[in-house]
Design an enzyme around this catalytic site. Structure first.
Site, short mmCIF file in Angstrom:
data_model
loop_
_atom_site.label_atom_id
_atom_site.label_comp_id
_atom_site.label_asym_id
_atom_site.label_seq_id
_atom_site.Cartn_x
_atom_site.Cartn_y
_atom_site.Cartn_z
N ARG A 182 0.86 -1.19 0.00
CA ARG A 182 0.00 0.00 0.00
C ARG A 182 0.89 1.24 0.00
NH1 ARG A 182 -3.27 -2.60 4.93
NH2 ARG A 182 -4.52 -4.02 3.70
N ARG B 39 -10.48 3.69 5.45
CA ARG B 39 -9.02 3.48 5.34
C ARG B 39 -8.54 3.65 3.90
NH1 ARG B 39 -6.33 -2.07 7.54
NH2 ARG B 39 -6.96 -2.79 5.46
N ARG C 92 -12.82 -9.27 2.22
CA ARG C 92 -12.42 -9.07 3.61
C ARG C 92 -13.63 -9.09 4.54
NH1 ARG C 92 -6.90 -6.59 4.32
NH2 ARG C 92 -5.88 -7.18 2.39
#
Ligand SMILES: Nc1ncnc2c1ncn2[C@@H]1O[C@H](COP(=O)(O)OP(=O)(O)OP(=O)(O)O)[C@@H](O)[C@H]1O
Ligand SMILES: Nc1nc2c(ncn2[C@@H]2O[C@H](COP(=O)(O)O)[C@@H](O)[C@H]2O)c(=O)[nH]1
Length: 198
Positions: free
Chosen positions: A44, A137, A148
């Site tokens: 990320r 996020r 997820r």
């Protein structure tokens, strides 16, 4: 494996494991060390190879698994993740408490080893709160987010199995969750601090 008792933080993606472990590392930098896992997912923004993860290809990771270099490994949300023996040994060699941030499959696999950690599950008040945290996020594609959330539903159900975790923290209020985490680790923290004085 030798050294102080490691700590496993598990729980759904987005529950706040990294947030809590970063707080511990900030407040007790000399006491705790992070077990840097391997993963095949893409880094990320801001993630550094060797710090958050060792970012590797599937082939590389599979070769190292076949060579017996991993304590545990799992497939999560379309990527491989795993804890190498070297990652844990590096922390233990510094006489620090090793913190592992791993999913539920990892917990079950670690239970088959002689690592003997303290098992802590970080949970959320609801799946809706989790979804909001993951969306805010801004790290996941829609596809990854849905995978997820599906994994989270399973985690939230299975983590209640009696005896699986030493403590389940519901991370609603962050400061309260952090206090609960510090409380269960207080004895281990004190032992390390005293051993470092002598
Ligand atoms: N108690 C809390 N209240 C509100 N937001 C929180 C709380 N705890 C963590 N967060 C936020 O929720 C998001 C997810 O937290 P974090 O990245 O620590 O989760 P994680 O469990 O480590 O996820 P992953 O397993 O995907 O790495 C972050 O943006 C973090 O700032
Ligand atoms: N079994 C393992 N699970 C791991 C490991 N390192 C991280 N994880 C878990 O993967 C998910 C997703 O992490 P993310 O960084 O992509 O958001 C999360 O639940 C971690 O706990 C590992 O070495 N083994």
């Amino acid at each position: 494996m030798t050294g102080p008792r490691p700590v496993v933080l598990s729980g759904p993606s987005g529950a706040g494991k990294s947030t809590l472990l970063k707080m511990l590392l900030k407040d007790y930098g000399n006491v705790f060390g992070f077990s840097v896992s391997h993963t095949t997912r893409q880094p990320r923004v801001g993630e550094v190879n060797g710090k958050e993860y060792h970012f590797v290809t599937r082939d590389q990771m599979q070769q190292e698994i076949d060579a017996g270099q991993f304590i545990e490994h799992a497939e999560f949300s379309g990527n491989m993740y795993g804890t190498s023996k070297a990652a844990v040994q590096a922390v233990q060699a510094r006489n620090q408490i090793c913190i592992l941030d791993i999913d539920l499959q990892g917990v079950k696999n670690i239970k088959k080893t002689d690592l003997n950690p303290i098992y802590i599950s970080v949970q959320v008040p609801s799946i809706e709160v989790l979804e909001k945290r993951l969306r805010d996020r801004q790290t996941e594609s829609e596809e990854s987010l849905l995978k997820r959330l599906n994994a989270a539903r399973i985690d939230m159900e299975l983590s209640n199995e009696p005896g699986l975790f030493d403590l389940i923290i519901i991370n609603n209020d962050l400061e309260k969750a952090y206090s609960e985490l510090k409380e269960i680790l207080a004895e281990e923290i004190q032992k390390i601090q005293e051993s470092k004085k002598s």
